[in-house]
Design an enzyme around this catalytic site. Sequence first.
Site, PDB file in Angstrom:
ATOM      1  N   ARG A  53       0.834  -1.205   0.000  1.00 17.20           N
ATOM      2  CA  ARG A  53       0.000   0.000   0.000  1.00 17.20           C
ATOM      3  C   ARG A  53       0.875   1.264   0.000  1.00 17.20           C
ATOM      4  O   ARG A  53       2.061   1.194  -0.280  1.00 17.20           O
ATOM      5  CB  ARG A  53      -0.972  -0.005   1.200  1.00 17.20           C
ATOM      6  CG  ARG A  53      -1.465  -1.392   1.558  1.00 17.20           C
ATOM      7  CD  ARG A  53      -2.716  -1.925   0.979  1.00 17.20           C
ATOM      8  NE  ARG A  53      -3.842  -1.038   0.802  1.00 17.20           N
ATOM      9  CZ  ARG A  53      -4.883  -1.443   0.075  1.00 17.20           C
ATOM     10  NH1 ARG A  53      -4.879  -2.632  -0.474  1.00 17.20           N
ATOM     11  NH2 ARG A  53      -5.907  -0.653  -0.107  1.00 17.20           N
TER      12      ARG A  53
ATOM     13  N   HIS B  24       3.825  10.687 -16.093  1.00 20.54           N
ATOM     14  CA  HIS B  24       4.890  11.405 -15.374  1.00 20.54           C
ATOM     15  C   HIS B  24       6.207  11.282 -16.130  1.00 20.54           C
ATOM     16  O   HIS B  24       6.974  12.236 -16.230  1.00 20.54           O
ATOM     17  CB  HIS B  24       5.077  10.832 -13.961  1.00 20.54           C
ATOM     18  CG  HIS B  24       3.980  11.175 -13.012  1.00 20.54           C
ATOM     19  ND1 HIS B  24       3.444  12.431 -12.874  1.00 20.54           N
ATOM     20  CD2 HIS B  24       3.298  10.397 -12.132  1.00 20.54           C
ATOM     21  CE1 HIS B  24       2.491  12.424 -11.961  1.00 20.54           C
ATOM     22  NE2 HIS B  24       2.382  11.198 -11.488  1.00 20.54           N
TER      23      HIS B  24
ATOM     24  N   HIS C 281       0.049  16.148 -12.098  1.00 22.00           N
ATOM     25  CA  HIS C 281      -1.288  15.632 -11.780  1.00 22.00           C
ATOM     26  C   HIS C 281      -2.380  16.547 -12.304  1.00 22.00           C
ATOM     27  O   HIS C 281      -2.185  17.744 -12.485  1.00 22.00           O
ATOM     28  CB  HIS C 281      -1.424  15.458 -10.270  1.00 22.00           C
ATOM     29  CG  HIS C 281      -0.719  14.252  -9.790  1.00 22.00           C
ATOM     30  ND1 HIS C 281      -0.116  14.147  -8.551  1.00 22.00           N
ATOM     31  CD2 HIS C 281      -0.485  13.070 -10.407  1.00 22.00           C
ATOM     32  CE1 HIS C 281       0.434  12.977  -8.417  1.00 22.00           C
ATOM     33  NE2 HIS C 281       0.222  12.288  -9.531  1.00 22.00           N
TER      34      HIS C 281
ATOM     35  N   HIS D  58      -0.593   5.845 -15.789  1.00 18.91           N
ATOM     36  CA  HIS D  58      -0.413   7.076 -14.989  1.00 18.91           C
ATOM     37  C   HIS D  58       1.079   7.408 -14.873  1.00 18.91           C
ATOM     38  O   HIS D  58       1.498   8.546 -15.138  1.00 18.91           O
ATOM     39  CB  HIS D  58      -1.014   6.852 -13.597  1.00 18.91           C
ATOM     40  CG  HIS D  58      -0.844   7.987 -12.653  1.00 18.91           C
ATOM     41  ND1 HIS D  58      -1.833   8.918 -12.416  1.00 18.91           N
ATOM     42  CD2 HIS D  58       0.200   8.344 -11.858  1.00 18.91           C
ATOM     43  CE1 HIS D  58      -1.397   9.802 -11.514  1.00 18.91           C
ATOM     44  NE2 HIS D  58      -0.174   9.468 -11.158  1.00 18.91           N
ATOM     45  N   GLU D  59       1.883   6.412 -14.523  1.00 19.78           N
ATOM     46  CA  GLU D  59       3.320   6.666 -14.317  1.00 19.78           C
ATOM     47  C   GLU D  59       3.996   7.124 -15.607  1.00 19.78           C
ATOM     48  O   GLU D  59       4.846   8.007 -15.592  1.00 19.78           O
ATOM     49  CB  GLU D  59       4.020   5.406 -13.792  1.00 19.78           C
ATOM     50  CG  GLU D  59       3.606   5.017 -12.385  1.00 19.78           C
ATOM     51  CD  GLU D  59       3.747   6.167 -11.391  1.00 19.78           C
ATOM     52  OE1 GLU D  59       2.851   6.301 -10.535  1.00 19.78           O
ATOM     53  OE2 GLU D  59       4.700   6.961 -11.497  1.00 19.78           O
TER      54      GLU D  59
ATOM     55  N   GLU E  81       3.459  -4.474  -3.677  1.00 18.82           N
ATOM     56  CA  GLU E  81       2.022  -4.412  -3.982  1.00 18.82           C
ATOM     57  C   GLU E  81       1.653  -5.689  -4.714  1.00 18.82           C
ATOM     58  O   GLU E  81       2.514  -6.361  -5.267  1.00 18.82           O
ATOM     59  CB  GLU E  81       1.704  -3.200  -4.883  1.00 18.82           C
ATOM     60  CG  GLU E  81       2.299  -1.890  -4.431  1.00 18.82           C
ATOM     61  CD  GLU E  81       1.867  -1.489  -3.022  1.00 18.82           C
ATOM     62  OE1 GLU E  81       0.875  -2.029  -2.497  1.00 18.82           O
ATOM     63  OE2 GLU E  81       2.560  -0.641  -2.421  1.00 18.82           O
TER      64      GLU E  81
HETATM   65  C1  LIG Z   1      -3.622   6.004 -11.119  1.00 14.70           C
HETATM   66  O1  LIG Z   1      -2.227   5.813 -11.035  1.00 14.70           O
HETATM   67  C2  LIG Z   1      -1.586   6.048  -9.846  1.00 14.70           C
HETATM   68  C3  LIG Z   1      -2.204   6.697  -8.787  1.00 14.70           C
HETATM   69  C4  LIG Z   1      -1.481   6.889  -7.598  1.00 14.70           C
HETATM   70  C5  LIG Z   1      -0.171   6.421  -7.507  1.00 14.70           C
HETATM   71  S1  LIG Z   1       0.682   6.589  -6.040  1.00 14.70           S
HETATM   72  O2  LIG Z   1      -0.266   6.491  -4.951  1.00 14.70           O
HETATM   73  O3  LIG Z   1       1.788   5.637  -6.018  1.00 14.70           O
HETATM   74  C6  LIG Z   1       1.363   8.180  -5.979  1.00 14.70           C
HETATM   75  C7  LIG Z   1       2.571   8.287  -6.913  1.00 14.70           C
HETATM   76  C8  LIG Z   1       2.202   8.978  -8.223  1.00 14.70           C
HETATM   77  O4  LIG Z   1       1.337   9.848  -8.207  1.00 14.70           O
HETATM   78  O5  LIG Z   1       2.766   8.611  -9.268  1.00 14.70           O
HETATM   79  C9  LIG Z   1       1.741   8.446  -4.564  1.00 14.70           C
HETATM   80  F1  LIG Z   1       2.050   9.726  -4.422  1.00 14.70           F
HETATM   81  F2  LIG Z   1       2.786   7.706  -4.226  1.00 14.70           F
HETATM   82  C10 LIG Z   1       0.434   5.798  -8.577  1.00 14.70           C
HETATM   83  C11 LIG Z   1      -0.273   5.603  -9.760  1.00 14.70           C
HETATM   84 ZN   LIG Z   2       1.075  10.535 -10.091  1.00 17.98          ZN
END
Ligand SMILES: COc1ccc(S(=O)(=O)[C@H](CC(=O)O)C(F)F)cc1
Ligand SMILES: [Zn+2]
Length: 158
Positions: free
Chosen positions: A76, A120, A126, A116-117, A99
């Site tokens: 988590r 980045h 975001h 999502h990654e 995970e």
């Molecule tokens: C939807 O994709 C994601 C949402 C949230 C995360 S995360 O909870 O790992 C986030 C990291 C990120 O935003 O990439 C947190 F700050 F660590 C990763 C991927």
């Molecule tokens: Zn993110």
Amino acid sequence: LIQGTRWNKNVITYSIGRYTRDLPRYTVDSLVDSAFSVWARASGLTFVRSHTRSADIMVEFLTNQHGDLYPFDGPRGTLAHAFGPGLGVGGDTHFDDDEHWTAGETGFNLFIVAAHEFGHALGLKHSTNPESLMYPTYKSSRPVRGRPGYFSRYGSQY
Ligand SMILES: COc1ccc(S(=O)(=O)[C@H](CC(=O)O)C(F)F)cc1
Ligand SMILES: [Zn+2]
Ligand SMILES: [Zn+2]
């Protein structure tokens, strides 16, 4: 992590290093490829898989301290992180292998997190739009009858 810049080329290579034991390798390969194709369609960039560590984006499954300044935190919490565009560690994308990674609705869906990654890794920050792929929190959306599912909603957006 270090964000806000852009790649200075249109063909970006990626290489998959350490895999997770949660999924077969071919499944990880295909989910990673699908996550890159979301951005290829949205950006006009081309992503090419390489098998060398000289690739622009190194994709790896790692745990706890793993050689950069951002150790993972066990199950988590942080699921993954990615460095913004640049040489060396730039673009590199790490998934926390503490995970439980899945291709479906249980655990954390690798396609959703990877898409999502990789945003980045392309320099995106975001979004405040809860519908956005770049919304800061993970939600496993179970498609509600009559409402487009998580994927088809994104599919239509890109
Ligand atoms: C939807 O994709 C994601 C949402 C949230 C995360 S995360 O909870 O790992 C986030 C990291 C990120 O935003 O990439 C947190 F700050 F660590 C990763 C991927
Ligand atoms: Zn993110
Ligand atoms: Zn890392």
